[in-house]
Each structure stands twice: as structure tokens, then as C-alpha cells.
Scaffold this active site. Structure first.
Site, PDB file in Angstrom:
ATOM      1  N   SER A  36      -4.445   6.195  -4.653  1.00  0.00           N
ATOM      2  CA  SER A  36      -3.065   6.296  -5.135  1.00  0.00           C
ATOM      3  C   SER A  36      -2.950   6.332  -6.648  1.00  0.00           C
ATOM      4  O   SER A  36      -1.929   6.773  -7.178  1.00  0.00           O
ATOM      5  CB  SER A  36      -2.232   5.124  -4.593  1.00  0.00           C
ATOM      6  N   ASP A 319       4.834  -1.154  -9.955  1.00  0.00           N
ATOM      7  CA  ASP A 319       5.041  -1.991  -8.781  1.00  0.00           C
ATOM      8  C   ASP A 319       3.942  -3.047  -8.765  1.00  0.00           C
ATOM      9  O   ASP A 319       3.348  -3.330  -9.813  1.00  0.00           O
ATOM     10  CB  ASP A 319       5.097  -1.161  -7.488  1.00  0.00           C
ATOM     11  N   HIS A 322       0.378  -0.568  -9.038  1.00  0.00           N
ATOM     12  CA  HIS A 322       0.158   0.666  -9.791  1.00  0.00           C
ATOM     13  C   HIS A 322       0.668   0.583 -11.221  1.00  0.00           C
ATOM     14  O   HIS A 322       1.735   0.031 -11.476  1.00  0.00           O
ATOM     15  CB  HIS A 322       0.845   1.831  -9.063  1.00  0.00           C
TER      16      HIS A 322
END
Length: 362
Positions: A36, A319, A322
Site C-alpha cells: 500500500s 492514517d 501510511h
């Protein structure tokens, strides 16, 4: 840990860098594998909770719409494309079209790991083995465009490849003993060894498929991310987690030496994200998540539709997992052009792409 002065001095230097490089790209093509931290849309249509195709993700990206990037704006793959001189970002495998593949493809997938099972509790994901299968599909498509597989691999010899993976093998595997058995089966050292052994096989496949310039991104200080601090109810980095991460990084750096010895016609380099992420200070308000995060699945990701923090340019996390765009920019700058000798081994990406090309020999 760094003081506020170091954090803001680094941000000041990076913000004053010229983002786009003028002229032709420094490499003709650029391929991205990972999770991600590099995903730019491959998870959007997967049956998974690990996706970022909703606001407030993407609030600072171009027209402010979410794209599947797990941050407020650009990620590391995007910034590196800019530093390399591309006038566009490398498209995701899920939507890449026609001759676009000649300039590169992004295969990264949120929640993906080196191990096939990492992140499986979140749903579908394109783990590293599947990413390599997708790359082989791309090679076949390139061969159709340039004439044959030999010509395709000669083209790939000139490309930059980056691989940033392994975080989910910890966050969404080893550090979740209630779901995954790995921490019951392996000590941290044994687990790192098992990961590197599997990773090594994948990298050899990448080499056999034509990759000759490969940057391997190590793992950052996962023990300092908001999710780990909340999990352990602490305001100091979780040393047991960081110690396990360092076991992996140490073995990855040694693997780079092995690969460079065994494949003298290629060049692999290690990007020390652990060192680069040392600007993190858990006591700083700016390392709290910028958006309000979910307390249920997908726990730790942004609450859909809610407004994120206003001062996004000084927060390091968007968040619970990340980085923000500014943190991505700082990290990419140091990966491309090392600020400290410890940032890259044996060379940064700027020097990697200037190593002599060696063409594929069938």
C-alpha cells in the site's frame, strides 16, 4: 529520535527542491512492485477492505479525487517518477493500456506481502508472487509490441525496478498472533530468514525476466507508527517490533550483496527506510494520524468522507499506517539522492540508474 528542528529542517529542504526534472526521463521505463505504500489503484476493484478509493484519501492529489493511493496526495512511486523525469505517473496494472506498458507498470497492492497469506484477513490482495505473474503478462505484451521476447528483455534491461514489500508480513501477519500462526512457529530471527529466503527466489525470477537495475526498499520503523503505539498503549516506539524489523532489514542488506555477487551483470541496491524514517518522534503531535481513523474493519484507515487535518504539510502520518505526502516526498528524496551514507547501500537510486547497461543475452 529526532527533535522538531530536524523534522522541520528536512521538510524545508525538501519543499525547496525542484519537483520535476527537465528533459527526457533518465530511464526509458520504470516498474514498481510492493504494497500500500506504493499502490496507486490496483486494489480499487478487488474484494478487500484494504483500499483507499474514497475521500479523504487523495484530497491533495491533482483535482482532489481519490485514486487508490493510501495517502492525501502522491506516494513514493509518484515522487520517484518525477525525480526520474517522467511527465506522468506510472499507471497501475489494473488499468494500464496498450503501449503505456513500454514506460512501466505499477503492480503494488495494498495489504500484499512476501508471504501469500499476509493480509488475507482483509480480503483479496496481489501478493508478490502474483505481482510477478502479472509482470510476466506485461512482458508478453511488450514482446508483441517490440517483436519478440528477446527484444522485450533487452528493453527491460534499461529500466529501473523498485520493490517495497514486507511491512504486511509483520503488521498483517507476524504481529497478529490471534489470526496468523507465524509468531508461534518462528522466532523473529527465524521469521526474517524465512521471509528473505522467499524474497530471494522472487528477486531471482525478476532478474531472469530481464531486470538489471533494482532498488529494494527496506522496512521503516514500524514500531513507531500510530497503529503500533495505540496497540501497545505507549508514546514511545515499540522496541520489540523495531528489533524484529531490523532482523529483516539486516538480512535484506546481506541479500543485496549476494545478488550483486551472483549476478555481476545486474546491480541491486538497498534503500534504508529504517534510517530514513528516523525523523519520527512519537512524542510529536505531528506523528498522530491526520485523518480520523476507523475503529472497526478496516481498522486504522481513514473514516470515509470526514475532513482530515488542516496542516497536512507538517504531519507525518495520514492514517494509522501510511505516511502523508510530505513524508513520502522526504523519503523519496533521500532514496534518490542519499542525504546520509546510511540511506542507501551500495548506492542511491540516482547513482543506480547511471550504472552501465548490460543487455539481455538469450
Amino acid at each position: 529520535m529526532a527533535c522538531y528542528g530536524k523534522i522541520f529542517a528536512t521538510i524545508f529542504v525538501v519543499l525547496n527542491l525542484k519537483t520535476f526534472v527537465e528533459g527526457a526521463p533518465q530511464v526509458p521505463c520504470y516498474f514498481i512492485f510492493g504494497d500500500s505504500l506504493l499502490d496507486n489503484g490496483n486494489n480499487n476493484d478487488l474484494n478487500t477492505t484494504a483500499k483507499a478509493n474514497y475521500p479523504p484519501y487523495g484530497v491533495d492529489f491533482k483535482d482532489g479525487r481519490p485514486t487508490g493511493r493510501f495517502t492525501n496526495g502522491r506516494n513514493t512511486a509518484d515522487f520517484l517518477a518525477e525525480y526520474l523525469g517522467f511527465d506522468h505517473y506510472i499507471p497501475p496494472f489494473a488499468s494500464v493500456k496498450d503501449s503505456e506498458i513500454l514506460e512501466g507498470v505499477n503492480y503494488a497492492s495494498g495489504s500484499a506481502g512476501i508471504r501469500n497469506d499476509s493480509g488475507s484477513h482483509l480480503g483479496d490482495r496481489i501478493y508478490l508472487g502474483r505481482q510477478l505473474e502479472n509482470h510476466q503478462t506485461t512482458i508478453s505484451r511488450i514482446a508483441n509490441l517490440v517483436g519478440n521476447t528477446t527484444s522485450a528483455k533487452k528493453h527491460l534491461n534499461k529500466c529501473l525496478f523498485i520493490v517495497g514489500i514486507g511491512s504486511n508480513d509483520y503488521i498483517n501477519n507476524y504481529l497478529m498472533p490471534e489470526i496468523y500462526p507465524s509468531s508461534h512457529l518462528y522466532t523473529p530471527t527465524q521469521y526474517a530468514t524465512a521471509l528473505i529466503d522467499q524474497y530471494s527466489q522472487h528477486l531471482r525470477t525478476l532478474y531472469e525476466d530481464g531486470a538489471r537495475k533494482v532498488a529494494l526498499f527496506g522496512l521503516g520503523q514500524i514500531g513507531c507508527i500510530p497503529a503500533e503505539l495505540q496497540k501497545h498503549d505507549t508514546r514511545t516506539c515499540v522496541s520489540s517490533t523495531n528489533n524484529a524489523i531490523q532482523q529483516f532489514n539486516s538480512k535484506l542488506k546481506s541479500l543485496v550483496d549476494d545478488l550483486n555477487t551472483n549476478f555481476p551483470d545486474a546491480k541491486f541496491t538497498y534503500i534504508n527506510m529504517y534510517s530514513i524514517s528516523s525523523i519520527i518522534d512519537p512524542l510529536s503531535v505531528f506523528t498522530r494520524p491526520c485523518c480520523n481513523v476507523l475503529e472497526t474493519m478496516p481498522e486504522g484507515q481513514c473514516v470515509p468522507g470526514e475532513t482530515p487535518c488542516f496542516l497536512r504539510g507538517i504531519y507525518l502520518f495520514y492514517d494509522n499506517f501510511h505516511p502523508t505526502e510530505i513524508a513520502n516526498r522526504i523519503a523519496t528524496n533521500r532514496a534518490y539522492n542519499a542525504l546520509l551514507p546510511s540511506d542507501a547501500y551500495p548506492m542511491d537510486i540516482h547513482h543506480l540508474i547511471r550504472t552501465n547497461n548490460v543487455v539481455y543475452d538469450e
